[in-house]
Each structure stands twice: as C-alpha cells, then as structure tokens.
Design an enzyme around this catalytic site. Structure first.
Site, mmCIF file in Angstrom:
data_model
loop_
_atom_site.group_PDB
_atom_site.id
_atom_site.type_symbol
_atom_site.label_atom_id
_atom_site.label_comp_id
_atom_site.label_asym_id
_atom_site.label_seq_id
_atom_site.Cartn_x
_atom_site.Cartn_y
_atom_site.Cartn_z
ATOM 1 N N ASP A 3 0.869 -1.181 0.000
ATOM 2 C CA ASP A 3 0.000 0.000 0.000
ATOM 3 C C ASP A 3 0.906 1.232 0.000
ATOM 4 O O ASP A 3 1.533 1.555 1.014
ATOM 5 C CB ASP A 3 -0.909 0.010 1.228
ATOM 6 C CG ASP A 3 -2.016 -1.034 1.155
ATOM 7 O OD1 ASP A 3 -1.839 -2.045 0.441
ATOM 8 O OD2 ASP A 3 -3.047 -0.858 1.832
ATOM 9 N N LYS A 24 -6.467 3.406 -3.256
ATOM 10 C CA LYS A 24 -6.960 3.340 -1.878
ATOM 11 C C LYS A 24 -7.259 4.751 -1.405
ATOM 12 O O LYS A 24 -6.502 5.678 -1.690
ATOM 13 C CB LYS A 24 -5.902 2.669 -1.001
ATOM 14 C CG LYS A 24 -6.204 2.623 0.488
ATOM 15 C CD LYS A 24 -5.084 1.893 1.225
ATOM 16 C CE LYS A 24 -5.205 2.031 2.737
ATOM 17 N NZ LYS A 24 -4.090 1.329 3.434
ATOM 18 N N LYS A 70 -9.760 0.208 -2.831
ATOM 19 C CA LYS A 70 -9.736 -0.181 -1.423
ATOM 20 C C LYS A 70 -10.228 1.012 -0.619
ATOM 21 O O LYS A 70 -9.620 2.080 -0.643
ATOM 22 C CB LYS A 70 -8.334 -0.586 -0.978
ATOM 23 C CG LYS A 70 -8.230 -0.905 0.518
ATOM 24 C CD LYS A 70 -6.836 -1.369 0.903
ATOM 25 C CE LYS A 70 -6.689 -1.506 2.409
ATOM 26 N NZ LYS A 70 -5.323 -1.971 2.799
#
Length: 212
Positions: free
Chosen positions: A90, A151, A176
């Site tokens: 991430d 995300k 996400k």
C-alpha cells in the site's frame, strides 16, 4: 455475499505509531480466525510471515503515512518488504507533488515502486486532502503506472472513505476503501459504491456485524 467472501475482502489493519510486535501478531491471529487479510507496518512483516499461515495475505505500507520519502527510498522499502514476505504493498503517493501539479512525477514514482517487485501495489491517494480534480489526477496517475488498486486514505488525516470518492475512484481502478469503515453497514455502502476491498482496524467488528 456470504461471511467468508466478506472476510476475504477485508484488510484487518494495525498501523499506529505505537504498534508493537504483539499487536501485529494479535491482528494476524484475528485474521486467521476470521479469514481476513492483514495490513501492518513494514518492520513487522517478517514476524507476521513467520506467524501466519502460508496462504494468509500480508500487506504492508510504503511511504506511510505522508508519502514524503524519496522515490529511491520507497523502492528500497518495497524490495525489503518483498524479501520479508509481504504479499501486497500500500503505497502513499507524494501528495505535495500532486497538489503542486507535478502529475508526471507522481506517475513515475508509482511506476518505479510497481516495477521494483512483482507484488500488487495499492496506491493511497489521501482523498480527505484532495479536490475532486486532484482525485481524478491521482487515480489517472495510478492507472497510467499500472497499479493494482487505488486506496482512499491512510487514516492519518481528518476524514476517510466516502461513497462519492469511492464511486469516482472506481472509474479508474479497483478501490480499497479505508478510513472510517467500522461496521458491515459501512462496508456494504463502500462495496455498493464500487469498492472491492476494505481496510479497517475493526475488521473483526465488521465481520461480526454481518447478518447473512
């Protein structure tokens, strides 16, 4: 969606600055019990990998939480995480470069990290501090760099995932949703808006509040 499918779409998360090894192993145990993935600090990836089952997905963060590290540092961190046994990354973008209009630099950095390992990269764009135009630009950069997902947020700024933001982001890549998702109702709203993954420190509560 059944409970097993829901759990598999949750990254059960512990990323606070005081996170201990014991905290991480507890999150891994929760994930094992409920069938979730985990997202943890990079310094504990090897510990988590040793503790977890072979099929447990372990994500870690790169450039967290503000994205201000040099690209070369982020690349090295990605390579280190891969060597330690991470399954996903991430990555926090250089938010200031995005807001300054240097979109090419943002794309180049995402591509550099994406190319450094075979691991899928989820690009954190930090929606709470972006205008809609900047959100579009960030998602376009992630898509151009062949990232796996975008995300919403780190959880380190005010605000989190919102239905409008997830809907916008899903025009570009799988999403996400992270930040403020604490119940199954919250998660369901994100899925309905286009999210495919949830990041939350309350993963157990989300699964527990699910009623088939």
């Amino acid at each position: 969606m059944d409970r097993e499918t829901l759990a598999a779409r949750i990254d059960h998360t512990v990323l606070g600055p005081t996170t201990t090894r014991a905290d991480v192993l507890s999150v891994v145990d929760d994930a094992e019990a409920h069938g979730m993935n985990v997202c943890i600090p990079p310094c504990y990836v090897a510990d988590a990998r040793d503790h977890a089952s072979a099929d447990r997905t372990i994500a870690t963060v790169i450039g967290f939480p503000h994205g201000t590290q040099a690209t070369s540092v982020k690349v090295a961190a990605a390579e280190h995480a891969h060597a330690d046994g991470a399954d996903e990354l991430d990555l926090v973008i250089p938010i200031g470069r995005l807001k300054g209009g240097d979109h090419e630099a943002v794309t180049a950095e995402i591509a550099a990290v994406n190319d450094a390992t075979p691991l899928p990269v989820k690009v954190i764009i930090e929606t709470p501090v972006l205008t809609d135009a900047e959100k579009h630009a960030a998602c376009e950069a992630a898509a151009d760099a062949d990232a796996a997902m975008v995300k919403t947020a780190t959880g380190f700024t005010d605000g989190g995932a919102t239905v409008p933001d997830v809907s916008l982001m899903s025009e570009y890549l799988p999403v996400k949703a992270s930040g403020g998702v604490g119940t199954y109702a919250d998660a369901a709203a994100m899925f309905d808006a286009g999210a495919v993954r949830i990041g939350a420190s309350s993963g157990v509560d989300i699964v527990a509040s699910f009623a088939e």
